[in-house]
Write a protein that holds these residues in place. Structure first.
Motif, short mmCIF file in Angstrom:
data_model
loop_
_atom_site.label_atom_id
_atom_site.label_comp_id
_atom_site.label_asym_id
_atom_site.label_seq_id
_atom_site.Cartn_x
_atom_site.Cartn_y
_atom_site.Cartn_z
N VAL A 43 49.48 31.35 -42.60
CA VAL A 43 49.84 31.26 -41.11
C VAL A 43 50.48 29.97 -40.89
O VAL A 43 51.30 29.87 -40.02
N GLN A 44 50.26 28.87 -41.66
CA GLN A 44 50.99 27.43 -41.43
C GLN A 44 52.28 27.67 -41.91
O GLN A 44 53.45 27.00 -41.44
N LEU A 45 52.55 28.57 -42.74
CA LEU A 45 54.23 28.66 -43.32
C LEU A 45 54.88 29.73 -42.58
O LEU A 45 56.07 29.82 -42.74
N ARG A 46 54.35 30.49 -41.85
CA ARG A 46 54.96 31.70 -41.33
C ARG A 46 56.07 31.46 -40.26
O ARG A 46 57.11 32.02 -40.41
N GLN A 47 56.11 30.45 -39.46
CA GLN A 47 57.15 29.99 -38.62
C GLN A 47 58.28 29.51 -39.66
O GLN A 47 59.60 29.86 -39.38
N GLN A 48 57.97 28.48 -40.52
CA GLN A 48 58.84 27.74 -41.54
C GLN A 48 59.71 29.12 -42.39
O GLN A 48 61.04 28.99 -42.43
N LEU A 49 59.06 30.02 -42.68
CA LEU A 49 59.54 31.05 -43.61
C LEU A 49 59.99 32.42 -42.89
O LEU A 49 60.59 33.15 -43.45
N THR A 50 59.65 32.35 -41.64
CA THR A 50 59.99 33.57 -40.62
C THR A 50 59.53 34.63 -41.11
O THR A 50 60.40 35.87 -41.36
N PHE A 51 58.28 34.67 -41.35
CA PHE A 51 57.60 36.29 -41.78
C PHE A 51 56.44 36.44 -40.96
O PHE A 51 55.86 35.52 -40.31
N GLU A 52 55.81 37.56 -40.81
CA GLU A 52 54.70 38.30 -39.97
C GLU A 52 53.49 38.06 -41.09
O GLU A 52 53.58 38.56 -42.27
N VAL A 53 52.61 37.69 -40.30
CA VAL A 53 51.13 37.81 -41.17
C VAL A 53 50.15 38.68 -40.54
O VAL A 53 50.02 38.70 -39.37
N ILE A 54 49.74 39.53 -41.34
CA ILE A 54 48.67 40.49 -40.93
C ILE A 54 47.54 40.49 -41.81
O ILE A 54 47.77 40.33 -42.87
N ALA A 55 46.29 40.49 -41.39
CA ALA A 55 45.06 40.55 -42.14
C ALA A 55 44.37 41.75 -42.22
O ALA A 55 44.57 42.59 -41.34
N CYS A 56 43.64 42.01 -43.41
CA CYS A 56 43.11 43.35 -43.63
C CYS A 56 41.53 43.06 -44.07
O CYS A 56 41.48 42.11 -45.30
N HIS A 57 40.82 43.83 -43.68
CA HIS A 57 39.28 43.47 -44.20
C HIS A 57 38.78 44.98 -44.13
O HIS A 57 38.91 45.57 -43.22
N LEU A 58 38.08 45.22 -45.46
CA LEU A 58 37.58 46.44 -45.55
C LEU A 58 35.91 46.41 -45.63
O LEU A 58 35.31 45.54 -46.55
N ASP A 59 35.12 46.75 -44.60
CA ASP A 59 33.86 46.69 -44.74
C ASP A 59 33.18 47.84 -45.40
O ASP A 59 33.01 48.84 -44.65
N HIS A 60 32.91 47.80 -46.50
CA HIS A 60 32.34 49.08 -47.55
C HIS A 60 31.08 49.31 -46.99
O HIS A 60 30.34 50.42 -47.07
N GLY A 61 30.18 48.20 -46.45
CA GLY A 61 28.95 48.43 -46.02
C GLY A 61 27.83 48.37 -47.02
O GLY A 61 26.74 48.73 -46.96
N PHE A 62 28.17 47.93 -48.41
CA PHE A 62 27.27 48.06 -49.35
C PHE A 62 26.46 47.04 -49.30
O PHE A 62 25.18 47.10 -50.08
N ARG A 63 26.63 45.71 -48.59
CA ARG A 63 25.49 44.67 -48.80
C ARG A 63 25.02 44.53 -47.25
O ARG A 63 24.28 43.64 -46.98
N GLY A 64 24.92 45.90 -46.32
CA GLY A 64 24.39 45.83 -45.39
C GLY A 64 24.60 44.93 -44.32
O GLY A 64 25.70 44.62 -44.09
N LEU A 65 23.52 44.09 -43.82
CA LEU A 65 23.84 43.18 -42.90
C LEU A 65 24.91 42.18 -43.43
O LEU A 65 25.99 41.42 -42.47
N GLU A 66 24.85 41.48 -44.65
CA GLU A 66 25.93 40.85 -44.91
C GLU A 66 27.27 41.23 -44.70
O GLU A 66 28.20 40.35 -44.57
N SER A 67 27.51 42.50 -45.20
CA SER A 67 28.84 43.03 -44.98
C SER A 67 29.18 43.04 -43.44
O SER A 67 30.33 42.56 -43.20
N ALA A 68 28.24 43.18 -42.59
CA ALA A 68 28.80 43.26 -41.04
C ALA A 68 28.92 41.71 -40.75
O ALA A 68 29.90 41.54 -40.05
N GLN A 69 28.25 41.01 -41.26
CA GLN A 69 28.50 39.33 -40.89
C GLN A 69 29.84 39.18 -41.50
O GLN A 69 30.54 38.28 -40.68
N ASP A 70 30.29 39.33 -42.67
CA ASP A 70 31.50 39.15 -43.12
C ASP A 70 32.73 39.67 -42.27
O ASP A 70 33.55 39.03 -41.76
#
Length: 85
Positions: A43-70
């Motif tokens: 994110v700090q470098l995206r303007q300097q290098l002119t690229f777009e950043v997108i995040a991806c998170h996959l909640d498998h739900g394997f760890r119950g409440l901890e997965s949801a908190q993540d």
């Protein structure tokens, strides 16, 4: 944020020609320190290098409440950074 880490990320990107202007970079974010630090640096470098950043998170739900908190943490973190997730 440790700027030395971001400098190392920038150097690695440049040395290996990993990101070009106009690229869209998808960052897998688990919610752990490593992936959050990488996302923050990109994110700090995206303007300097002119690229777009997108995040991806996959909640498998394997760890119950901890997965949801993540998932909730990643959603909040990316929102604060202004990164789509």
């Amino acid at each position: 944020m440790n700027m030395k880490l971001c400098d190392t990320v920038l150097e690695t990107i440049a040395d290996n020609e990993l990101i070009s202007a106009g690229d869209r970079v998808l960052v897998a974010v688990s919610g752990g320190q490593d992936s959050c630090a990488l996302l923050h640096c990109l994110v700090q470098l995206r303007q300097q290098l002119t690229f777009e950043v997108i995040a991806c998170h996959l909640d498998h739900g394997f760890r119950g409440l901890e997965s949801a908190q993540d998932r909730e943490f990643v959603e909040e973190f990316t929102l604060e950074l202004g990164v789509p997730c």
